[in-house]
Scaffold this motif. Structure first.
Motif, PDB file in Angstrom:
ATOM      1  N   GLU A  25      34.264  52.750  64.430  1.00 23.10           N
ATOM      2  CA  GLU A  25      33.445  53.662  63.622  1.00 23.10           C
ATOM      3  C   GLU A  25      34.262  54.420  62.572  1.00 23.10           C
ATOM      4  N   ILE A  26      35.459  54.884  62.959  1.00 19.60           N
ATOM      5  CA  ILE A  26      36.253  55.656  61.993  1.00 19.60           C
ATOM      6  C   ILE A  26      37.215  54.760  61.218  1.00 19.60           C
ATOM      7  N   THR A  32      32.689  60.960  62.600  1.00 20.89           N
ATOM      8  CA  THR A  32      32.797  60.235  61.331  1.00 20.89           C
ATOM      9  C   THR A  32      32.473  61.147  60.154  1.00 20.89           C
ATOM     10  N   GLN A  55      34.975  62.277  57.104  1.00 22.99           N
ATOM     11  CA  GLN A  55      34.638  61.945  55.711  1.00 22.99           C
ATOM     12  C   GLN A  55      34.654  63.190  54.831  1.00 22.99           C
TER      13      GLN A  55
END
Ligand code: R2B
Ligand code: URA
Length: 310
Positions: free
Chosen positions: A74-75, A304, A308
């Motif tokens: 996911e990251i 996440t 970001q």
């Protein structure tokens, strides 16, 4: 608000790093984090863990290994070429711990004593590693009260089996009480990340934390049962009226110890059963596996977004 600031100063250094409310630790030559198989002198904890931001805990080693792989994807974290994810605490034979960039994924076992021991050592780990403003999550499973199986519950606070919102622990023959408070804003921020078109509900509510899975949760299917079906239903109705939406076994300690350490935290659990309808966890394994990913997805979304934004 004012009280909170005073409180924050007592448990944080000015740069946000975790300050221990125990003057003994800094006077020790070394601190052995026995159940993590780590030590302040045997390991360079700043080098190993200084970049941690999120500590995610859940009951089983397998689920937390899966979460480590999931959050890595996911990251978009890349492991150094030729390496694989490693259980940092494997030689403790107690807990499992995986590190994926700024995320730690750790198993806490079952119940308040198990998660409590782990929290002492992980909070000290944060201190030794000089981690700033860490956020702790528990991602787990629970029984629901009047909720369909597969519902995601974000805890607003934790209460014990007597509906008391603090953890009680005998220390030197006296009961010590610590409020089981969770970060309400964090809970709301997490809830805001639930997708409108998810095929299940994500709600915020009170969580009851018990010292037992069977009698302590009003189950009639343990090795012992000394109450009637009516007694059980009266109790579940009483919980429901008090705003309790789910029952599990770690949130009281998790909330109380993170709050005492001045660490922001949240508890996100998926319901495996509606306790108004029964006691046994009957859903097939594939269904349970799919449900257990739901809290992970929500927390992964939070992490996440945070990364970001930076
Ligand atoms: C949820 O699931 C476990 C019991 O089955 C316990 O660790 C909890 O809180
Ligand atoms: N975990 C609990 O503690 N209780 C349940 O009913 C299900 C999972």
């Amino acid at each position: 608000e004012e009280e909170m600031q005073e409180y924050d100063q007592a448990v944080r250094y000015r740069d946000g790093s975790v300050r221990l409310r125990n003057p003994n630790i800094e006077l020790m030559d070394q601190d052995i984090l026995y159940h993590l198989a780590l030590g302040s002198e045997s390991h360079d904890l700043v080098e190993m863990f200084g970049d941690v931001k999120f500590v995610c805990m859940g009951g089983t080693p397998k689920r937390m290994e899966q979460f480590a792989h999931f959050i890595m994807k996911e990251i978009g974290h890349k492991l150094p070429a030729g390496t694989t994810l490693l259980d940092i605490s494997q030689y403790s034979y107690r807990y499992s711990m995986y590190k994926v960039g700024p995320v730690l994924s750790i198993s806490h076992g079952m119940g308040i004593p198990s998660v409590g021991i782990l929290l002492h050592e992980v909070i000290k780990l944060m201190y030794h590693a000089k981690v700033r403003d860490p956020v702790f999550f528990r991602i787990g499973t629970c029984g629901g009260i009047g909720l369909e199986g597969g519902t995601v519950v974000i805890s607003e606070e934790a209460v014990d089996g007597m509906l008391k919102s603090y953890l009680e622990l005998p220390v030197l023959g006296k009961m010590v009480r610590r409020p089981a408070k969770l970060d309400r804003q964090l809970a709301r921020d997490i809830k805001a990340l639930a997708h409108r078109d998810d095929p299940y509900d994500t709600i915020i509510g009170k969580t009851m934390c018990t010292y037992d899975f069977y009698e302590g949760q009003g189950r009639m299917d343990g090795a012992f049962c000394e109450f009637t079906e009516n007694d059980k239903m009266d109790y579940l109705n009483k919980l429901h009226k008090a705003g309790v939406v789910n029952i599990e076994m770690e949130s009281l300690s998790f909330a109380a110890l993170t709050h005492h350490a001045g660490i922001k935290s949240a508890v996100v659990c998926v319901t495996l059963i509606d306790r108004f309808k029964g006691d046994q966890v009957l859903a097939p394994k594939e269904v349970l596996d799919e449900w257990q990913i739901r809290p992970q997805q929500l927390i992964a979304r939070y992490i996440t977004r945070y990364l970001q934004r930076k």
